[in-house]
Scaffold this active site. Structure first.
Site, PDB file in Angstrom:
ATOM      1  N   GLU A 103       0.983  -1.376   0.059  1.00 40.80           N
ATOM      2  CA  GLU A 103       0.023   0.178   0.093  1.00 40.80           C
ATOM      3  C   GLU A 103       0.663   1.391   0.054  1.00 40.80           C
ATOM      4  O   GLU A 103       0.376   2.319  -0.865  1.00 40.80           O
ATOM      5  CB  GLU A 103      -0.781   0.024   1.291  1.00 40.80           C
ATOM      6  CG  GLU A 103      -2.060  -1.120   1.483  1.00 40.80           C
ATOM      7  CD  GLU A 103      -2.887  -1.185   0.366  1.00 40.80           C
ATOM      8  OE1 GLU A 103      -3.085  -0.204  -0.468  1.00 40.80           O
ATOM      9  OE2 GLU A 103      -3.909  -2.113   0.173  1.00 40.80           O
ATOM     10  N   ASN A 162       1.420   4.050  -3.010  1.00 37.16           N
ATOM     11  CA  ASN A 162       1.023   5.382  -2.719  1.00 37.16           C
ATOM     12  C   ASN A 162       1.978   6.166  -3.274  1.00 37.16           C
ATOM     13  O   ASN A 162       2.008   7.374  -3.700  1.00 37.16           O
ATOM     14  CB  ASN A 162       0.892   5.974  -1.203  1.00 37.16           C
ATOM     15  CG  ASN A 162      -0.672   5.791  -0.891  1.00 37.16           C
ATOM     16  OD1 ASN A 162      -1.520   5.206  -1.660  1.00 37.16           O
ATOM     17  ND2 ASN A 162      -0.958   5.585   0.585  1.00 37.16           N
ATOM     18  N   ARG A 185      -8.671   3.554  -7.627  1.00 43.91           N
ATOM     19  CA  ARG A 185      -7.823   3.288  -6.441  1.00 43.91           C
ATOM     20  C   ARG A 185      -9.117   3.611  -5.445  1.00 43.91           C
ATOM     21  O   ARG A 185     -10.199   4.308  -5.577  1.00 43.91           O
ATOM     22  CB  ARG A 185      -7.068   4.489  -6.018  1.00 43.91           C
ATOM     23  CG  ARG A 185      -5.937   4.781  -6.867  1.00 43.91           C
ATOM     24  CD  ARG A 185      -4.980   3.608  -7.295  1.00 43.91           C
ATOM     25  NE  ARG A 185      -4.576   2.743  -6.048  1.00 43.91           N
ATOM     26  CZ  ARG A 185      -4.505   1.563  -5.888  1.00 43.91           C
ATOM     27  NH1 ARG A 185      -4.375   0.664  -6.859  1.00 43.91           N
ATOM     28  NH2 ARG A 185      -3.862   1.100  -4.585  1.00 43.91           N
TER      29      ARG A 185
END
Lengths: 100, 149
Positions: free
Chosen positions: B52, B56, B111
């Protein structure tokens, strides 16, 4: 990474391996291509072969849910391994009734 | 990474912000913590959180420019794993907003807006430091061996 099968107006996509931001983009292209071609009444995403998933998997399911709505079909996510449920539980997808 | 506890091991990594490196980063971190003998679910938690954070950096931090992602890992005597994931990208204007579940600035990339929520759920502690136009550092902490399975 992905096998698809079209039978009785149902398109099943068997997803294999890891789902992250990188692989989700590739899976998306293949599944949407097949859905455009067959215009199925239902799309099944079979998660039995998924060994890892981050939140990109949730995005993938949400996106296919919208795609199927656009062509007047429905989505089901089937054979979700237990360990992947935690992320799905955070997503609110349960309330859409697509997880089996 | 300030700690009074003795350091058992450390590592650092850097790689370009290509999405194929998401798998590399989480596997490398998983290998790093392997000798703590983590359970399958601890391993999967760390891999997911790292995935994750790295995503990002790629999708948000380096969205326009591309750049280098830096990971530092540390294991201390108390079996605490600390992983710092840093980019020198665009930074986050409003960290509180960014951490809200289901909030995303990249819906066109599908997303889900769950990145930080997943990191928080899968780690014991998540810290985010960010300066607009300078970059973002996410620090993940997890004690290995606290689970009874």
């Amino acid at each position: 990474m992905l096998k698809t099968e079209f039978k009785n107006n149902i398109l099943t996509a068997y997803i294999d391996g890891e789902i992250d931001h990188d692989s989700a983009a590739k899976i998306r292209t293949k599944v949407d291509g097949a859905a455009q071609m067959f215009k199925p009444r239902e799309l099944y995403l079979d998660f039995s072969g998924v060994t890892f998933m981050d939140s990109s998997g949730v995005g993938l399911v949400m996106g296919r849910y919208r795609q199927m709505k656009l062509i007047g079909g429905a989505l089901r996510v089937i054979n979700i391994p237990d360990r992947l449920y935690r992320i799905f539980a955070m997503s609110g997808l349960e309330s859409l009734g697509v997880l089996r | 990474m300030t700690t009074k506890t003795k350091i058992k091991n450390e590592m650092s990594l850097s790689f370009p912000s290509k999405s194929c490196n998401e798998a590399f980063a989480r596997s490398a971190v998983a290998s790093f913590i392997m000798n703590l003998d983590p359970t399958i679910s601890e391993l999967s938690d760390i891999k997911t959180a790292v995935s994750e954070a790295v995503t990002n950096c790629i999708v948000h931090g380096y969205r326009r420019t591309g750049g280098t992602i830096y990971i530092k890992g540390r294991i201390t005597e108390d079996n605490k794993v600390t992983i710092k994931i840093r980019d020198k990208g665009c930074g986050i204007e409003d960290i509180k907003k960014a951490m809200e579940p289901l909030f995303t600035t990249a819906p066109e990339e599908e997303r889900a807006g769950l990145g930080f929520a997943v990191m928080q759920s899968f780690c014991d502690k998540v810290k985010v430091k960010s300066t607009p136009q300078k970059g973002t550092t996410v620090t993940l902490e997890k004690i290995i061996g606290s689970e009874n399975e």
